[in-house]
Design a protein around this motif. Structure first.
Motif, PDB file in Angstrom:
ATOM      1  N   SER A 345       0.909  -6.156   9.458  1.00  0.00           N
ATOM      2  CA  SER A 345      -0.218  -6.263   8.073  1.00  0.00           C
ATOM      3  C   SER A 345      -0.498  -6.742   6.855  1.00  0.00           C
ATOM      4  N   ILE A 346       0.627  -7.529   6.441  1.00  0.00           N
ATOM      5  CA  ILE A 346       0.175  -8.224   4.768  1.00  0.00           C
ATOM      6  C   ILE A 346      -0.656  -9.557   5.719  1.00  0.00           C
ATOM      7  N   MET A 349      -4.149  -7.803   6.099  1.00  0.00           N
ATOM      8  CA  MET A 349      -4.651  -7.291   4.582  1.00  0.00           C
ATOM      9  C   MET A 349      -5.328  -8.782   3.867  1.00  0.00           C
ATOM     10  N   PHE A 417     -12.622  -7.105  -8.367  1.00  0.00           N
ATOM     11  CA  PHE A 417     -11.183  -6.114  -8.322  1.00  0.00           C
ATOM     12  C   PHE A 417     -10.960  -5.563  -7.200  1.00  0.00           C
ATOM     13  N   ALA A 418     -11.475  -4.782  -5.901  1.00  0.00           N
ATOM     14  CA  ALA A 418     -11.056  -4.756  -5.150  1.00  0.00           C
ATOM     15  C   ALA A 418     -10.753  -5.982  -4.141  1.00  0.00           C
ATOM     16  N   LEU A 421      -7.893  -7.310  -5.480  1.00  0.00           N
ATOM     17  CA  LEU A 421      -6.942  -6.095  -5.369  1.00  0.00           C
ATOM     18  C   LEU A 421      -5.743  -6.339  -4.328  1.00  0.00           C
ATOM     19  N   MET A 422      -7.140  -6.570  -3.321  1.00  0.00           N
ATOM     20  CA  MET A 422      -6.207  -7.026  -1.583  1.00  0.00           C
ATOM     21  C   MET A 422      -5.360  -7.847  -1.740  1.00  0.00           C
ATOM     22  N   GLU A 425      -1.905  -8.368  -3.526  1.00  0.00           N
ATOM     23  CA  GLU A 425      -0.708  -7.325  -2.717  1.00  0.00           C
ATOM     24  C   GLU A 425       0.120  -7.866  -1.337  1.00  0.00           C
ATOM     25  N   SER A 426      -1.187  -8.690  -0.950  1.00  0.00           N
ATOM     26  CA  SER A 426      -0.858  -9.103   0.225  1.00  0.00           C
ATOM     27  C   SER A 426       0.033 -10.296  -0.016  1.00  0.00           C
ATOM     28  N   LEU A 429       3.710 -10.211  -1.453  1.00  0.00           N
ATOM     29  CA  LEU A 429       4.599  -9.586  -0.150  1.00  0.00           C
ATOM     30  C   LEU A 429       4.795 -10.998   0.641  1.00  0.00           C
ATOM     31  N   PRO A 493     -15.287   0.624  -1.700  1.00  0.00           N
ATOM     32  CA  PRO A 493     -14.437  -0.181  -1.737  1.00  0.00           C
ATOM     33  C   PRO A 493     -13.955  -0.143  -0.229  1.00  0.00           C
ATOM     34  N   GLN A 494     -13.878   1.005  -0.460  1.00  0.00           N
ATOM     35  CA  GLN A 494     -12.934   1.480   1.084  1.00  0.00           C
ATOM     36  C   GLN A 494     -13.753   1.605   2.455  1.00  0.00           C
ATOM     37  N   GLN A 495     -15.901   2.139   1.527  1.00  0.00           N
ATOM     38  CA  GLN A 495     -16.706   1.911   2.852  1.00  0.00           C
ATOM     39  C   GLN A 495     -16.757   0.775   2.919  1.00  0.00           C
TER      40      GLN A 495
ATOM     41  N   LEU B   7      -9.474   2.958  -1.945  1.00  0.00           N
ATOM     42  CA  LEU B   7      -9.173   2.183  -1.164  1.00  0.00           C
ATOM     43  C   LEU B   7      -8.134   1.729  -0.504  1.00  0.00           C
ATOM     44  N   PHE B  11      -0.019  -1.519   0.621  1.00  0.00           N
ATOM     45  CA  PHE B  11       0.980  -1.139  -0.196  1.00  0.00           C
ATOM     46  C   PHE B  11       1.119  -0.450  -1.342  1.00  0.00           C
TER      47      PHE B  11
END
Lengths: 522, 115
Positions: A345-346, A349, A417-418, A421-422, A425-426, A429, A493-495, B7, B11
């Protein structure tokens, strides 16, 4: 009607090519006829691009073969299982790139109609614009390596001519020459790579080569030739030197589309790594090479941007820096997906973050270059030391610049930003140091654009710009479309990720699916 | 409904709609505080004029800080870095080719060695 929809992938390049060759003729009928023609052609090709993309996202990969009327005829019976015709293979990754090219392509043409109004040689200019658009569509849509080279050359030559379009004491010509020379060398080395693969596998089709790939010594040499040619074309450090020269001298609308052209090369780079050599090349090694190029691009790009005094040169260095984020995201994706210690998943993403950033960057960087174009159009200079106080008279341009600047700096709620951010975060990790560097680069980006904002728009009205006017309406509309998308992609952003980015990431990873779509399990 | 705008990063999560709502609320609070301010205040009386040790204030256009004067501290602090990095940006096409060929050779070595 069905025949029209079935042939949309072909029309994707046929329309701008036809438009390009007829533009000089229609220019004889006057400026308004030519402008209307160019807008209709670009509008139609953008609609084509969006329709093809929506079809792909609804029904799956489209394999379009020029010269046959049914899908079953892709591989002729007597060809030994090799598709020999020109084939466009459009999966969700290509669809994702098509959407970017369609949106930005239309906006820059609308903008150019107004921004080039006072200049001569517009018939040649718009012919080249349409050729550039056709070249980029072709690079994105083709499933054939030699075809890709042809479209790469079309876009490079049209791009170089457009960079040199504005004669400025020979500086533009020099910038165009640099762009042309480097693109040609890159293109030639790419062609050598194509030849190496053709000599071994008897095919130019990406799916066939991917299916038969043995990773011989020649294959590795071809991989490196593809990799560096495409990394150079997308402006990765330390092969980025042409970027500020060319981006600064080209008319601003062209610069905005050169960004998309560079991203088409970036797409091809990812296609080579994930699909052509998918499952063969060591993903950890290649992933780390991409990561290192990404980190260098991010850091050197932004630090070179800060001291610049030419606003477009500054933005060009930022384009290099933002390309670094995309490379970082996809590089981490490639490396993490192959790792046995890290969760898949890392990688997924990070890959999604890198791809989402491609789209976001095309929108906000396009917007920023267009605002810089307005400043040059109205004030006649790109020198930040000579500008100031423009916010009093150019309120819409200022608002659009702010939206673009906040987006590129990764400030919420804008689209930059969206995606960042992805990536943060990935990447954190995967390796925390990489994420820290990415965040520091974002802070420096913000600092740089605060300087530009202050220098251009803040302060009292300067006497020389006392009566400066707002941009003409078509330029405002073009910037407005991009600004609205920057805001919408940031708030929802999720859409966007669900509808466009996730299918693109899945398609990129699934090289077997790409091969099967073309060869049908043959 | 609002969750569909969140979103998911795998994590963590980010919801821009909440951010916009919070921003609007902060703006409203700011406006409320501002609107309760002294209404009889006269800004034309010289109270807002800068005091420059008794010297006359120069023309506004004359004191605009230009881009070249911004971030001199930053560039000065990193002058060593810039002395190193700027010479690579020669503008010379031959150097561009060299950089390209250098990276090609380097990537070839890395990919072959770590195959």
């Amino acid at each position: 009607m069905d025949i029209l929809f079935d042939n949309l992938p072909g029309l994707l390049i046929a329309i701008p090519l036809l438009g390009a060759f007829l533009t000089p003729l229609l220019s004889r009928a006057g400026d308004s006829v030519r402008n209307t023609w160019v807008l209709i052609i670009t509008g139609l090709s953008s609609v084509c691009g969006l329709l093809v993309a929506s079809r792909v996202l609804e029904t799956g990969t489209i394999v379009y073969t020029f010269g046959v009327n049914t899908v079953s005829n892709i591989i002729p019976p007597d060809s030994g299982g090799i598709p020999i015709r020109i084939i466009f293979t459009i999966d969700p990754m290509n669809a994702f790139m098509l959407i970017i090219a369609a949106i930005v392509g239309f906006c820059i043409t609308l903008y150019s109609v107004s921004s080039m109004e006072k200049l001569s040689g517009k018939d040649g200019f718009f012919t080249l614009v349409l050729l550039l658009i056709a070249g980029v569509y072709g690079m994105i849509a083709t499933g054939d390596l030699f075809n890709f080279f042809v479209f790469l050359e079309i876009s490079s030559l049209a791009g170089a001519a457009l960079v040199a379009y504005r004669i400025d004491k020979g500086v533009a010509a020099e910038a165009g020459l640099k762009y042309a020379a480097l693109s040609t060398i890159g293109g030639m080395l790419f062609l050598v790579g194509v030849g190496l693969l053709f000599a071994q596998y008897n095919s130019l089709n990406m799916a066939v080569i991917a299916d038969r790939m043995q990773l011989t010594g020649l294959d590795i040499i071809a991989f490196v030739l593809f990799f560096t040619a495409l990394a150079m074309k997308c402006g990765a450090v330390p092969m980025h030197f042409w970027t500020p020269d060319s981006y600064a001298m080209a008319p601003s609308a062209i610069t905005a589309f050169l960004v998309v052209s560079s991203q088409a090369s970036l797409y091809a780079l990812f296609r080579v790594c994930f699909t052509l050599y998918g499952g063969q090349i060591n993903p950890l090694t290649v992933g780390w090479v991409i990561i290192i190029l990404g980190i260098l691009s991010m850091f050197i790009g932004v630090t070179m941007a800060i001291p610049q005094k030419d606003v477009k040169r500054l933005m060009a260095y930022h384009a290099v820096s933002q390309t670094g984020y995309m490379l970082l995201g996809v590089g981490v994706g490639l490396a993490a997906l192959s790792s046995t210690c890290l969760s898949q998943s890392i990688g997924i993403m990070a890959l999604k973050g890198g791809l989402f950033h491609i789209m976001n960057h095309a929108l906000y960087k396009g917007l920023l270059f267009l605002t810089a174009g307005v400043i040059f159009y109205r004030c006649g200079t790109r020198n930040l030391n000579q500008l100031g106080g423009l916010g009093h008279n150019m309120k819409w341009t200022m608002v659009f610049f702010m939206i673009g600047a906040l987006a590129i700096a990764g400030i919420p709620p804008f689209n930059g930003f969206a995606s960042k951010l992805m990536i943060y975060e990935s990447t954190f990790l995967f390796n925390p140091l990489l994420a820290v560097i990415a965040m520091v680069v974002s802070i420096l980006t913000l600092a740089s654009f605060v300087k530009v904002f202050h220098s251009m728009f803040m302060g009292p009205k300067l006497p020389e710009y006392e009566d400066v006017k707002e941009a003409p309406t078509p330029m405002l509309i073009a910037m407005g479309i991009l600004a609205i998308l920057v805001v919408l992609f940031g708030i929802f952003p999720q859409q966007v990720v669900d509808a466009l980015v996730a299918p693109a990431a899945s398609a990129l990873i699934d090289y077997q699916g790409y091969i099967t779509a073309v060869l049908g399990g043959a | 409904m609002i969750d569909s705008f969140t979103l998911s990063t795998g994590f963590g999560a980010w919801n821009a709609v909440f951010w916009v709502i919070a921003f609007v609320i902060a703006c409203i609070i700011g406006w409320l505080i501002w609107s309760r301010g002294e209404k009889t205040y006269d800004s034309s009386g010289g109270a807002t004029a800068p005091f420059l040790s008794g010297n006359k204030e120069p023309e506004k256009a004359a004191v605009h800080i230009r881009a070249g004067n911004l971030y001199w501290g930053y560039t000065d602090a990193l002058s060593g870095y810039y002395r190193f990095i700027k010479p690579f940006h020669t503008g010379n096409l031959s150097d561009y080719f060299l950089a390209y060929l250098f990276v090609t050779a380097l990537v070839l070595i890395v990919v072959v060695v770590l195959k």
